[in-house]
Design an enzyme around this catalytic site. Structure first.
Site, PDB file in Angstrom:
ATOM      1  N   HIS A  20       0.837  -1.203   0.000  1.00 20.75           N
ATOM      2  CA  HIS A  20       0.000   0.000   0.000  1.00 20.75           C
ATOM      3  C   HIS A  20       0.876   1.259   0.000  1.00 20.75           C
ATOM      4  O   HIS A  20       0.615   2.206  -0.758  1.00 20.75           O
ATOM      5  CB  HIS A  20      -0.907   0.007   1.231  1.00 20.75           C
ATOM      6  CG  HIS A  20      -1.938  -1.071   1.230  1.00 20.75           C
ATOM      7  ND1 HIS A  20      -3.289  -0.802   1.250  1.00 20.75           N
ATOM      8  CD2 HIS A  20      -1.830  -2.424   1.209  1.00 20.75           C
ATOM      9  CE1 HIS A  20      -3.970  -1.941   1.251  1.00 20.75           C
ATOM     10  NE2 HIS A  20      -3.097  -2.936   1.237  1.00 20.75           N
ATOM     11  N   ASP A 123      -5.628   6.062   1.819  1.00 21.68           N
ATOM     12  CA  ASP A 123      -6.067   4.685   1.620  1.00 21.68           C
ATOM     13  C   ASP A 123      -7.452   4.522   2.248  1.00 21.68           C
ATOM     14  O   ASP A 123      -7.712   5.037   3.335  1.00 21.68           O
ATOM     15  CB  ASP A 123      -5.068   3.735   2.292  1.00 21.68           C
ATOM     16  CG  ASP A 123      -5.217   2.297   1.840  1.00 21.68           C
ATOM     17  OD1 ASP A 123      -6.327   1.742   2.020  1.00 21.68           O
ATOM     18  OD2 ASP A 123      -4.243   1.727   1.316  1.00 21.68           O
TER      19      ASP A 123
END
Length: 465
Positions: A20, A123
């Protein structure tokens, strides 16, 4: 032409897992190229790694990329990098995120005081840890989804009863075709995923959303997602490595990895690449079956063992035990690697003819962009949906085992057979041709006026307007 606007700052808030963080770091480089200051709000241990990479081949962007450390204790930092997504560890991860929350909110507030406009890209997992920073008058927010469009749409279909669904579409046909073989949410994700998706679906305080995908790969599913939400822009910004190459492809002076030297001595499309990313751990019994399958297939291979291909930690995993005599029996034909490898370079090498993969989205996009067909061996989370895309939608790969049998041992015979099909049959060659065709379409999308070029221009315009 680079854009100059020093009154704008972009803050990126990744989830504390390497894949990520890495995706948003790549996006940070793209935004920084347009002369927009970008701040990465990461745990100190991640920022330390990213700074080293920026000092190397990406040094020309250093003036526009800044690192804001989110400090935790040393033990917590280490745990955040090593935690996997299984049911027993979801709670510790959530506790860790709670401990980041105050620091994240404080940093965002400080950045907003130094900018005419602050764009926070976060995110989706981090939504609840940013507090009310989205209410600041000069702040706009954008959600980053780390997975594929097909996985996102499939989860929405299983979570939202009132979802705006087109009556007849390709996904409906796929569901009817696969029946119970189509992955169910509760077989891939821990409890609570349905509530998370519902909450995210109803969240209306962001200005847009984006995914690391390509309309050439997932155009239909991106359209289905946009239609289902029918609200804000949804950008497909990928594959990021191709976006960056199209802007500033630097030549690395680093020595060639041993894997590349191995590939240089092999025939075209003769090597199967085997890697399961950073989070997947095989049992010793399953690892033995994989080893025996690779041995019996008589195919040349590169096998990344242990921490996998994307880890920045080069420490060997000494807990792995290969079958006795295995390495000697495959010597010269197979290469086992226990640390980091240049996955993109391996997939882009002419000698690489197939990829045995867990179907993490990064690996899928990299393989597709390089025209390499896939043997899909999904394990958890969005991977089973990505495998469906690869095998049933794009038809550039085969499924190693049915998802409904995911808890059963995958035998060496099945592994051997799958490799044989992909590497040495007409069926495999047809998959390879389709993969190459799709790769060429992706590359063309980066040309002036191409679909990806327009997507990026729209995204940068959103930031700078």
């Amino acid at each position: 032409m680079a854009t100059t606007n020093n009154s704008i700052i972009v803050a990126m808030v990744p989830f504390s897992r390497f894949t990520h963080v890495n995706q948003l770091f790549l996006l940070a480089r793209l935004i920084a190229f347009h002369n927009i200051p970008v701040h990465l709000l990461c745990l100190a241990e991640f920022n330390k790694d990213l700074k080293q990479r920026l000092k190397g081949e990406y040094f020309e962007l250093a003036k526009n990329i800044h690192f804001n450390d989110i400090f935790l204790s040393q033990d917590e930092c280490k745990r955040s990098k090593e935690e996997d997504y299984d049911d027993e560890r979801v709670l510790p991860i959530m506790e860790l995120l709670e401990k980041q929350s105050e620091s994240l909110q404080r940093t965002c507030l400080e950045l907003s005081m130094n900018a005419k406009k602050l764009v926070i890209i976060y995110d989706s997992i981090m939504k609840d840890y940013l507090g009310d920073v989205h209410t600041l008058p000069n702040v706009e927010t954008c959600i980053f989804h780390s997975g594929s469009a097909i996985s996102k749409y499939s989860l929405l279909r299983q979570s939202i009863d009132e979802l705006n669904v087109t009556v007849v579409d390709d996904h409906e046909k796929l569901l009817k075709q696969m029946h119970e073989e189509f992955p169910a949410m509760d077989s891939c994700f821990p409890p609570g995923m349905e509530l998370f998706e519902k909450d995210l679906y109803e969240w209306d305080l962001n200005s847009g959303e984006f995914m690391i995908s390509s309309r050439e790969v997932e155009g239909k599913y991106l359209d289905l997602l946009a239609n289902a939400k029918n609200k804000k822009p949804l950008w497909a910004l990928g594959p990021l490595h191709m976006l960056l190459q199209s802007h500033h492809d630097s030549t690395s002076k680093a020595p060639r990895h041993e894997c590349i030297e191995f590939l240089n001595n092999q025939d075209v499309n003769s090597v199967i690449y085997v890697s399961f990313g950073t989070g997947i751990k095989l049992s010793q019994e399953q690892l033995n079956e994989l080893a025996f399958g690779l041995e019996k297939c008589n195919q040349r291979f590169i096998w990344v063992i242990g921490k996998g291909d994307h880890s920045n930690n080069n420490d060997n995993d000494n807990t792995i035990e290969l079958p006795q005599g295995f390495e000697e029996r495959v010597k010269g034909r197979g290469m086992m690697v226990r640390n980091w490898v240049p996955q993109l370079e391996i997939l882009g090498h002419p000698s690489t003819g197939g990829f045995l993969s867990h179907c993490g989205w990064n690996s899928c996009m990299e393989s597709i962009s390089m025209g390499v067909p896939i043997i899909a061996w999904p394990n958890e989370w969005d991977q089973p949906y990505n495998a469906v895309l690869v095998t049933n939608v794009l038809k550039i790969g085969i499924l190693l085992c049915n998802w409904t049998h995911k808890d059963k041992l995958v035998t060496s015979e099945l592994i051997e057979k799958s490799i044989e099909i992909l590497m040495n049959t007409t069926q495999g060659e047809e998959m390879r041709k389709r993969a190459v065709e799709l790769s060429n379409k992706i590359k063309s999308s980066f040309s002036p006026g191409g679909v990806t070029t327009k997507e990026v221009e729209s995204f940068i315009s959103y930031i700078t307007k």
